[in-house]
Design a protein around this motif. Structure first.
Motif, mmCIF file in Angstrom:
data_model
loop_
_atom_site.group_PDB
_atom_site.id
_atom_site.type_symbol
_atom_site.label_atom_id
_atom_site.label_comp_id
_atom_site.label_asym_id
_atom_site.label_seq_id
_atom_site.Cartn_x
_atom_site.Cartn_y
_atom_site.Cartn_z
ATOM 1 N N HIS A 86 31.397 41.317 21.326
ATOM 2 C CA HIS A 86 30.320 40.749 22.137
ATOM 3 C C HIS A 86 30.540 41.106 23.604
ATOM 4 O O HIS A 86 31.639 41.510 24.002
ATOM 5 C CB HIS A 86 30.228 39.227 21.941
ATOM 6 N N VAL A 93 33.270 31.563 24.532
ATOM 7 C CA VAL A 93 32.746 32.579 23.617
ATOM 8 C C VAL A 93 33.858 33.098 22.715
ATOM 9 O O VAL A 93 33.709 33.186 21.495
ATOM 10 C CB VAL A 93 32.101 33.745 24.394
ATOM 11 N N PRO A 104 28.548 35.472 18.932
ATOM 12 C CA PRO A 104 27.800 34.460 19.690
ATOM 13 C C PRO A 104 26.339 34.359 19.267
ATOM 14 O O PRO A 104 25.748 33.281 19.347
ATOM 15 C CB PRO A 104 27.926 34.932 21.139
ATOM 16 N N SER A 105 25.755 35.453 18.827
ATOM 17 C CA SER A 105 24.368 35.419 18.359
ATOM 18 C C SER A 105 24.205 34.453 17.204
ATOM 19 O O SER A 105 23.109 33.924 16.961
ATOM 20 C CB SER A 105 23.923 36.820 17.926
ATOM 21 N N ILE A 110 27.085 31.406 23.918
ATOM 22 C CA ILE A 110 26.859 32.706 24.539
ATOM 23 C C ILE A 110 27.488 32.829 25.923
ATOM 24 O O ILE A 110 27.481 33.895 26.523
ATOM 25 C CB ILE A 110 25.349 33.009 24.614
ATOM 26 N N ASN A 482 25.711 39.220 21.619
ATOM 27 C CA ASN A 482 25.822 38.050 22.494
ATOM 28 C C ASN A 482 24.503 37.291 22.628
ATOM 29 O O ASN A 482 24.444 36.223 23.231
ATOM 30 C CB ASN A 482 26.289 38.489 23.891
ATOM 31 N N HIS A 484 21.387 35.029 21.883
ATOM 32 C CA HIS A 484 20.863 33.917 21.087
ATOM 33 C C HIS A 484 19.486 33.568 21.620
ATOM 34 O O HIS A 484 19.308 33.342 22.822
ATOM 35 C CB HIS A 484 21.786 32.700 21.144
ATOM 36 N N SER A 488 20.048 32.546 25.541
ATOM 37 C CA SER A 488 20.274 33.697 26.415
ATOM 38 C C SER A 488 19.146 33.845 27.422
ATOM 39 O O SER A 488 18.011 33.435 27.177
ATOM 40 C CB SER A 488 20.398 34.977 25.579
#
Length: 572
Positions: A86, A93, A104-105, A110, A482, A484, A488
């Motif tokens: 990521h 994270v 993280p997704s 994130i 990374n 979301h 995000s």
């Protein structure tokens, strides 16, 4: 019919038993790999050294004794080429990725900070106002907070509720019907909470008073042994003392890196050895202690009490203890990873680990213990250090990013103050203003990102709307891992290599980029039937959690995306 001989009968029964075994166990990695019963492992100890870049064990290894890091490196399976996949290499994270085996997704953490759509403000990752801190003293005190992300907390409540994926510790609890004891300790709340998962217990060091604390999510009141430990005031006893080098200065690789103008002096802590701790009542005393080997030593002392008082490893059900040592990371932030302070903190941690391993061996037995060591992220060298070596790098501050973006918004779209928030690495735009201007959000994101990429110090700006088709480079895949959808920002900012991207303040060095120095961490497994070997193939921290599960014969955590580290599971 010819009568079956005793030998033939034995062969037939043996064949049946083998077939039945295969039907029952299938290709269980644990069954094929370890050849031992699940209950021979009484304790899993997962050690995370915050900020331990993957090359530092080699860099400082000449100072190590035989019973700390070197024990792991000699007797364990060592992965030298482990990298996070990521982009935002920050503490919450990395820890959550190690805990869940997911990106993280998937697990949702994130960054240390993200924009909360409900409160319309930036929020701290594990903050939970419904789970306030349990007071550890009758009279509360407040220390000076130098952690930028903690400053954004609106309450002292903490819990794992924002973590969206199950952890290894959650899976362990489910597998053994809640009979495994699960604990996580750290100097940082965000180093303990994700490792404990939803069902374990977490404790962390308070820079307000030097106690180990927790929240109402975990307990209604502190256990008696925790009260007794805190009552000893062990951290307070260091007031007025100092941190001195463990060895003679000329023996250190970085002995000449002890006084540099760009290092941080924490109000009298100094830039050179010995580093003096403040007096009792100094609001930075406990931060100074954390920025020294004492921080790790206090964490070990607390962990020892936990092992004894919670009877870890004392029955047939394997228990879990996560210990996240934080002082290496704190030192890196104030002095940089290429400092004399960094070298000494790692060397002194080697002694602390030797103490830990000896204690576990005495109380549980290393032959009944699975040890895992890794880190949540690496660390970049400070730009001034790299510039002195001939590399071009500088400092890029958030205000510059915000001002540039607002100028672009005004020039291209006639929108004033298009930026709602920027907290590295995510830039959040005023979507309401864009909608009011009757503009397409995706188009605005992409145009701003393209223009920002041309700015000095910015390697790449990636718009949220530009993420789905970006599959061609590793860097863009890291950004996607990374991402979301509800947390995000609109645009992800990646600085040039070795460029510092953070606020002005006491933090002098920073990690968090997708570059290799920030993604590179060690991974070591040591335990029964694990070979002593060094592996150089590319592996990833998302592989750690499913591998622990496989070693114990369990199904990986529900959202795990990593692969099994087969060298750990190889059959003797």
């Amino acid at each position: 019919m010819k009568k079956e001989s005793d030998l033939e009968s034995f062969k037939r029964r043996l064949c049946f038993l083998l077939t039945l075994t295969i039907m029952v166990f299938g290709t269980s990695p644990f069954f094929l790999a370890s050849g031992q019963t699940q209950h021979e492992i009484k304790l899993v100890v997962q050690i995370t050294v915050d900020g331990l870049r993957g090359d530092l064990l080699n860099r400082y290894g000449s100072h190590f004794g035989k019973k700390g890091f070197r024990l792991l490196l000699k007797k364990g399976t060592v992965y030298t080429n482990a990298h996070y996949q990521h982009a935002n290499t920050e503490t919450i994270v990395g820890h959550t990725t190690l805990a869940t085996g997911a990106f993280p997704s998937e697990h949702g953490m994130i960054g240390n900070v993200w924009f909360d759509t409900d409160s319309k403000t930036l929020g701290y990752n594990i903050e939970d106002p419904d789970c306030p801190m349990l007071p550890s003293r009758e009279v509360s005190t407040t220390g000076d907070q130098v952690d930028p992300s903690q400053k954004l907390s609106r309450t002292d409540g903490r819990s794992p509720k924002a973590i969206l994926a199950p952890t290894f510790s959650d899976s362990l609890a489910a597998y053994y019907g809640g009979r495994s004891k699960i604990f996580a300790v750290s100097a940082k709340d965000r180093g303990a909470v994700p490792m404990a998962g939803q069902v374990g217990k977490a404790f962390w060091f308070s820079v307000n008073n030097g106690d180990f604390v927790t929240s109402s999510y975990y307990y209604e009141r502190y256990p008696e042994w925790v009260k007794k430990w805190n009552a000893l005031r062990l951290a307070e006893a260091y007031a007025g003392k100092s941190w001195s080098l463990l060895n003679d200065k000329p023996t250190y690789l970085l002995g000449a890196q002890d006084d540099r103008a760009y290092e941080t002096d924490l109000k009298g802590f100094g830039r050179v050895f010995p580093h003096s701790f403040g007096d009792a009542g100094n609001k930075l005393l406990y931060t100074q202690i954390l920025a020294s080997p004492v921080g790790d030593q206090l964490l070990l002392d607390f962990s020892k009490d936990l092992i004894v008082n919670e009877a870890l490893g004392r029955d047939e059900f394997p228990d879990y203890l996560s210990i996240s040592f934080s002082s290496v990371d704190v030192i890196n932030h104030f002095f940089g990873p290429s400092s004399l302070e960094s070298e000494d903190i790692v060397v002194q941690l080697d002694h602390t680990l030797a103490d830990l391993f000896a204690f576990v061996d005495k109380n549980v037995g290393l032959k009944h213990t699975l040890l895992i060591l890794s880190s949540d992220h690496g660390m970049a060298d400070m730009p001034e250090y790299m510039t002195a070596l001939g590399f071009s790098s500088h400092r890029l501050y958030p205000d510059t990013i915000v001002d540039s973006t607002n100028e672009i918004g005004q020039k291209l779209f006639n929108i004033q103050d298009v930026v709602r928030f920027f907290y590295r690495p995510y830039l959040y735009l005023h979507e309401e203003k864009i909608q009011a201007a009757k503009l397409d959000l995706k188009y605005v994101e992409q145009q701003i990102a393209a223009t920002l990429t041309e700015k000095e110090g910015v390697a790449l700006a990636v718009s949220q709307s530009g993420l789905p088709p970006l599959q061609t480079t590793q860097l863009l895949k890291q950004v996607q891992n990374n991402f979301h959808h509800s947390r995000s920002g609109n645009i992800y900012i990646i600085q040039e290599p070795y460029w510092f991207l953070f606020d002005k303040g006491p933090v002098a060095g920073m990690h968090g980029s997708p570059w290799r120095y920030d993604t590179h961490v060690p991974i070591v497994f040591m335990g029964p039937d694990i070979d002593s070997q060094t592996i150089h193939r590319l592996v990833h921290p998302v592989d750690v959690s499913p591998t622990i599960a496989a070693y114990l014969g369990m199904t990986p955590p529900g959202s795990a995306q990593g692969d099994l580290l087969n060298e750990v599971l190889s059959e003797k």
